[in-house]
Scaffold this motif. Structure first.
Motif, PDB file in Angstrom:
ATOM      1  N   ASN A   1      -0.014  -3.590  -4.582  1.00 31.78           N
ATOM      2  CA  ASN A   1       1.066  -4.372  -5.208  1.00 31.78           C
ATOM      3  C   ASN A   1       1.253  -5.742  -4.557  1.00 31.78           C
ATOM      4  OD1 ASN A   1       1.576  -2.469  -7.130  1.00 31.78           O
ATOM      5  ND2 ASN A   1       3.400  -1.646  -6.151  1.00 31.78           N
ATOM      6  N   TYR A   2       0.198  -6.475  -4.455  1.00 31.21           N
ATOM      7  CA  TYR A   2       0.183  -7.848  -3.940  1.00 31.21           C
ATOM      8  C   TYR A   2       0.562  -7.958  -2.464  1.00 31.21           C
ATOM      9  CZ  TYR A   2      -0.049  -8.775  -8.892  1.00 31.21           C
ATOM     10  OH  TYR A   2      -0.423  -8.773 -10.207  1.00 31.21           O
ATOM     11  N   LYS A   3       0.501  -6.849  -1.742  1.00 28.65           N
ATOM     12  CA  LYS A   3       0.742  -6.858  -0.304  1.00 28.65           C
ATOM     13  C   LYS A   3      -0.530  -6.373   0.373  1.00 28.65           C
ATOM     14  CE  LYS A   3       3.686  -5.066   3.320  1.00 28.65           C
ATOM     15  NZ  LYS A   3       4.754  -4.129   3.682  1.00 28.65           N
ATOM     16  N   ILE A   4      -0.981  -7.075   1.397  1.00 26.44           N
ATOM     17  CA  ILE A   4      -2.205  -6.723   2.096  1.00 26.44           C
ATOM     18  C   ILE A   4      -1.862  -6.367   3.540  1.00 26.44           C
ATOM     19  CG2 ILE A   4      -4.439  -7.548   2.913  1.00 26.44           C
ATOM     20  CD1 ILE A   4      -4.578  -9.325   0.463  1.00 26.44           C
ATOM     21  N   ASN A   5      -2.334  -5.204   3.968  1.00 26.35           N
ATOM     22  CA  ASN A   5      -2.177  -4.769   5.356  1.00 26.35           C
ATOM     23  C   ASN A   5      -3.538  -4.751   6.021  1.00 26.35           C
ATOM     24  OD1 ASN A   5       0.537  -4.403   4.991  1.00 26.35           O
ATOM     25  ND2 ASN A   5       0.490  -2.181   5.088  1.00 26.35           N
TER      26      ASN A   5
ATOM     27  N   ASP B   1       1.106   4.061   5.197  1.00 21.34           N
ATOM     28  CA  ASP B   1       1.996   4.769   4.284  1.00 21.34           C
ATOM     29  C   ASP B   1       1.206   5.278   3.083  1.00 21.34           C
ATOM     30  OD1 ASP B   1       1.982   2.891   2.125  1.00 21.34           O
ATOM     31  OD2 ASP B   1       3.549   1.718   3.081  1.00 21.34           O
ATOM     32  N   GLU B   2       1.852   6.141   2.285  1.00 26.36           N
ATOM     33  CA  GLU B   2       1.145   6.841   1.223  1.00 26.36           C
ATOM     34  C   GLU B   2       0.625   5.916   0.121  1.00 26.36           C
ATOM     35  OE1 GLU B   2       3.692   9.586  -0.999  1.00 26.36           O
ATOM     36  OE2 GLU B   2       5.385   8.600  -0.063  1.00 26.36           O
ATOM     37  N   ASN B   3       1.254   4.775  -0.117  1.00 29.08           N
ATOM     38  CA  ASN B   3       0.749   3.849  -1.135  1.00 29.08           C
ATOM     39  C   ASN B   3      -0.598   3.253  -0.725  1.00 29.08           C
ATOM     40  OD1 ASN B   3       2.939   4.203  -2.830  1.00 29.08           O
ATOM     41  ND2 ASN B   3       4.087   2.536  -1.903  1.00 29.08           N
ATOM     42  N   PHE B   4      -0.711   2.814   0.528  1.00 29.68           N
ATOM     43  CA  PHE B   4      -1.962   2.237   0.993  1.00 29.68           C
ATOM     44  C   PHE B   4      -3.030   3.318   1.163  1.00 29.68           C
ATOM     45  CE2 PHE B   4       1.075  -1.036   1.983  1.00 29.68           C
ATOM     46  CZ  PHE B   4       0.399  -2.182   1.606  1.00 29.68           C
ATOM     47  N   LEU B   5      -2.621   4.535   1.513  1.00 27.68           N
ATOM     48  CA  LEU B   5      -3.576   5.634   1.621  1.00 27.68           C
ATOM     49  C   LEU B   5      -4.157   5.970   0.254  1.00 27.68           C
ATOM     50  CD1 LEU B   5      -4.971   7.751   3.347  1.00 27.68           C
ATOM     51  CD2 LEU B   5      -2.992   9.235   2.986  1.00 27.68           C
ATOM     52  N   ASP B   6      -3.337   5.934  -0.770  1.00 28.43           N
ATOM     53  CA  ASP B   6      -3.822   6.183  -2.128  1.00 28.43           C
ATOM     54  C   ASP B   6      -4.817   5.104  -2.558  1.00 28.43           C
ATOM     55  OD1 ASP B   6      -3.787   7.699  -4.590  1.00 28.43           O
ATOM     56  OD2 ASP B   6      -2.690   6.017  -5.457  1.00 28.43           O
ATOM     57  N   ALA B   7      -4.524   3.851  -2.229  1.00 25.46           N
ATOM     58  CA  ALA B   7      -5.457   2.765  -2.542  1.00 25.46           C
ATOM     59  C   ALA B   7      -6.764   2.952  -1.777  1.00 25.46           C
ATOM     60  CB  ALA B   7      -4.835   1.414  -2.199  1.00 25.46           C
ATOM     61  N   LEU B   8      -6.687   3.401  -0.534  1.00 30.05           N
ATOM     62  CA  LEU B   8      -7.886   3.649   0.275  1.00 30.05           C
ATOM     63  C   LEU B   8      -8.720   4.774  -0.325  1.00 30.05           C
ATOM     64  CD1 LEU B   8      -9.541   3.219   2.897  1.00 30.05           C
ATOM     65  CD2 LEU B   8      -8.026   4.900   3.960  1.00 30.05           C
ATOM     66  N   ARG B   9      -8.080   5.822  -0.766  1.00 27.96           N
ATOM     67  CA  ARG B   9      -8.810   6.953  -1.354  1.00 27.96           C
ATOM     68  C   ARG B   9      -9.519   6.564  -2.649  1.00 27.96           C
ATOM     69  NH1 ARG B   9      -4.285  11.524  -0.055  1.00 27.96           N
ATOM     70  NH2 ARG B   9      -5.092  12.092   1.994  1.00 27.96           N
TER      71      ARG B   9
END
Length: 93
Positions: free
Chosen positions: A40-44, A55-63
């Motif tokens: 969602n337009y945020k990069i970690n 967090d679970e949002n970035f983990l889902d994107a990673l998966r």
């Protein structure tokens, strides 16, 4: 203003509480630059070879960061494979 239509300045403000995102312990393997994951337009940026939290949002994107391709074996048979973009270890919760 006609009757029955509230003035926009008088409309009630409703605050919606979002549940807290679940955090996970993860370690990215390999050498090179930190792993950058966007949601969602945020990069970690996550360091490699150091346990950190995600967090679970970035983990889902990673998966979902996989390469889908086809490979052929020695007998000439084709099969579909999915190759993860990053190698990582996720600690059990």
């Amino acid at each position: 203003m006609p009757r029955g239509i509230p003035n926009s300045s008088e409309a009630p403000q409703i605050a919606v509480q979002q549940p807290a995102l679940k955090k996970h312990r993860i370690t990215f393997h390999g050498q090179g630059a930190p792993v950058e994951i966007g949601h969602n337009y945020k990069i970690n940026a996550y360091p490699r070879n150091i346990p950190t939290t995600i967090d679970e949002n970035f983990l889902d994107a990673l998966r979902h960061a996989v390469t889908h391709t086809r490979v052929q074996d020695e007998e000439g048979n084709w099969s579909d494979v999915s190759i993860p973009t990053y190698q990582y270890t996720l600690e059990a919760a």
